[in-house]
Design an enzyme around this catalytic site. Sequence first.
Site, mmCIF file in Angstrom:
data_model
loop_
_atom_site.group_PDB
_atom_site.id
_atom_site.type_symbol
_atom_site.label_atom_id
_atom_site.label_comp_id
_atom_site.label_asym_id
_atom_site.label_seq_id
_atom_site.Cartn_x
_atom_site.Cartn_y
_atom_site.Cartn_z
ATOM 1 N N ASP A 1 43.481 84.522 -71.408
ATOM 2 C CA ASP A 1 42.828 83.481 -72.222
ATOM 3 C C ASP A 1 43.388 83.401 -73.633
ATOM 4 O O ASP A 1 43.760 84.397 -74.244
ATOM 5 C CB ASP A 1 41.322 83.708 -72.320
ATOM 6 C CG ASP A 1 40.650 82.571 -73.074
ATOM 7 O OD1 ASP A 1 40.610 81.466 -72.523
ATOM 8 O OD2 ASP A 1 40.217 82.779 -74.215
ATOM 9 N N ASP B 1 32.630 81.372 -76.062
ATOM 10 C CA ASP B 1 34.008 81.322 -76.577
ATOM 11 C C ASP B 1 34.022 81.631 -78.081
ATOM 12 O O ASP B 1 34.753 81.003 -78.860
ATOM 13 C CB ASP B 1 34.682 79.976 -76.273
ATOM 14 C CG ASP B 1 36.199 80.037 -76.464
ATOM 15 O OD1 ASP B 1 36.745 81.137 -76.678
ATOM 16 O OD2 ASP B 1 36.839 78.972 -76.402
#
Lengths: 429, 320
Positions: free
Chosen positions: A157, A310
């Site tokens: 990620d 996030d």
Amino acid sequence: MNASVPLLLQGGRVIDPSRDLDDALDVLIQDGKISAVGRGLGAPDGAAVRNVTGKVVAPGLVDLHVHLREPGNEDEETVASGARAAAAGGFTAICAMPNTDPVTDNQAAVGFIVRQSGRAGLARVHPIGAVSIGQKGERLAEFGEMVSAGAVAVSDDGKPVVASHLMRTALEYARTFGIPVADHCEDPSLASGGVMHEGLVATRLGLKGIPSAAEEIMVARDVLLSELTGGHVHLCHMSARGSVAIIREAKDRGIRVTAEVTPHHLTLTDYACEEYDTHAKMNPPLREAADVAALRGALKDGVIDCIASDHAPHAYDEKEAAFDDAPFGIVGLETAFAVAHTELVVGGVFTLPDLIRRMSTEPARVFHLPGGTLAPGAVADVVVLDAAAKWTVDPNAFHSKSHNTPFTGRALTGRAILTIVAGTIVHEL
Amino acid sequence: MTSILGKDLTGLEHMTPEQIRLILDTAEPFKEVSERPIKKVPALRGKTIVNLFFEASTRTRISFEFAEKRLSADTVNVAASGSSVSKGETLVDTARNLEAMRIDMVVIRHPSSGAAEFLGDRIASNVINAGDGKHEHPTQALLDLLTIRDKHGKIEGLKVCLVGDVLHSRVARSNLWGLTKLGAEVAVCGPWTLMPRGIEELGVTVFGRIEEAIEWADVLNVLRLQLERMEKGFIPSLREYYRVFGVTPERLERSPRSITIMHPGPMNRGVEIDSRVADGPHSVILDQVTNGVAVRMAVLYLLAGGRAELADAAKGGGSE
């Protein structure tokens, strides 16, 4: 208060989506576990008692997607400061992405995160290992050793796994260890140089856009590779309505795909980028009202499994720049529940049990984590929420070391007032 | 020191038609100053202006500098290369340092969209956008408007087509806002690879073929095709671009009207525009350059707090 002292939470509204429970009950915690949930429970000798009448008792929130900046950028966030922010936000477990400096791509690096988490003794921090060594997209990292050191998933990620062959291999190899591969879905050749959603606002602002297709193409590819390999793919921070349609179809066909969405993609659009507000710059970008509507619908009916923050801390001066030059990302641990609660529950889209399911029970299930339930015998990871509390976002009051949020000054409803990890109170308002 | 235009001129999107007309009207008396043997009036005497150019520019920078000097301002030019900017100083630090030197105005050109607003929000001085990324280049659009008005006597009701690389063009965006606010009909023409997403929703017509644009338009504003667009794959070759989209005399001859030809410069002769068109009787390309100085004088004068009706007097009373 430590775990050796029994704790009785008395008179709260107990919401446990893992058992479809929503009732006025007491919760007794002993030896770090849920000991009993029921009416009129007595307090054992020496127990601490909290009267939580009028409050909500739920399994602690679980966040599958945070960026802590340790090692590498400890001025922006550490494992301890991130775990502190998490506890303040009602999270009892968070999963740390491996794009640290150096990259968390081996068992020693994974073990370091586990030790730092233990030292902090706040919210649990579960490490996510890298898919590829150095997140370079070339050679697989040692999943087996990382899992034995405590990794709960693998991900590159921050970047996508670009090469389809590598993604295929990762899905197959991860199957061996029963972990998901979490992918940041972005076709880099379409997204390259883009700083916000490609649409009318980007056209007016003269900023290079990232088309929704950049995400949708990779979502489709990952679904196909999951079907090919039988591996579990977890799709990070979904932003586009086209992605929702692909996931819906994949789930109908029984493919092992799970997905998450952030509070900001559920509540903001690309119009937040007007005035060149760098606190609205994130990747994937904020998209259009139709995307927000599709994401909300998908979360409600389970096509998207869970909410993840996030959480991406950045130093204040990094965002104090021209839009092109500012980094992507915002912090979210301390606003995630309240933003989602205010917009979705108070806003009438979701029920509170729906929201807790998507922020606790489901994320725990997706990554096979302890928590997400108040079933007797389970770990006592518990949050007490004041669903009526009204507060205003002031980044200076954050426990996170970074303050980069688009929600500054926003009036919100609902917040965590007590966070308990393994029977120990780690946050109390 | 907030003027009738506000503190800064960062773009035309958020300006009113009245403000735009005011600038054009104010430019009229300033045109004459540049025709005098002694090209100087005292309107901005004692004002300090910094021309802060983070991108190469010849025409715009010189035009601003002439405008400033002809208004008697003290000017300093800062170019990105050879300054602290090239040593990694951030835009905000540059801004603060300028502010600490007690200046009055900054003219900024920057490769990042929004840079002028960013600066304007952080310093008390007036900020004038001389081109920010792909966002806006308001003084270019203002000089284009003035040139169109000079040539046609009006703007309202005219059909103006912006031809070429609209995607990367700040000139196109500023023209689009300015023209529509003053009542012109606006179209764009170029390959779809060089059209920004959603452009149709801004109230413009899109022509895929230059022949259609020529049949429709009263004015063609031919945008510069940056040569790097070919390297980045937006068009296959300059040769083909010229053959498909080049503005040539042969194509213009098919129009029932004599179309006014504009170009913001610098031109790629033989790519977006044929030399015979650029140098032809309907070209107002050099008038644009002349008007650039007058428009920039008007903007500087108005932002400094000058009043439009006094512009004649501000010239030093030489026009009567």
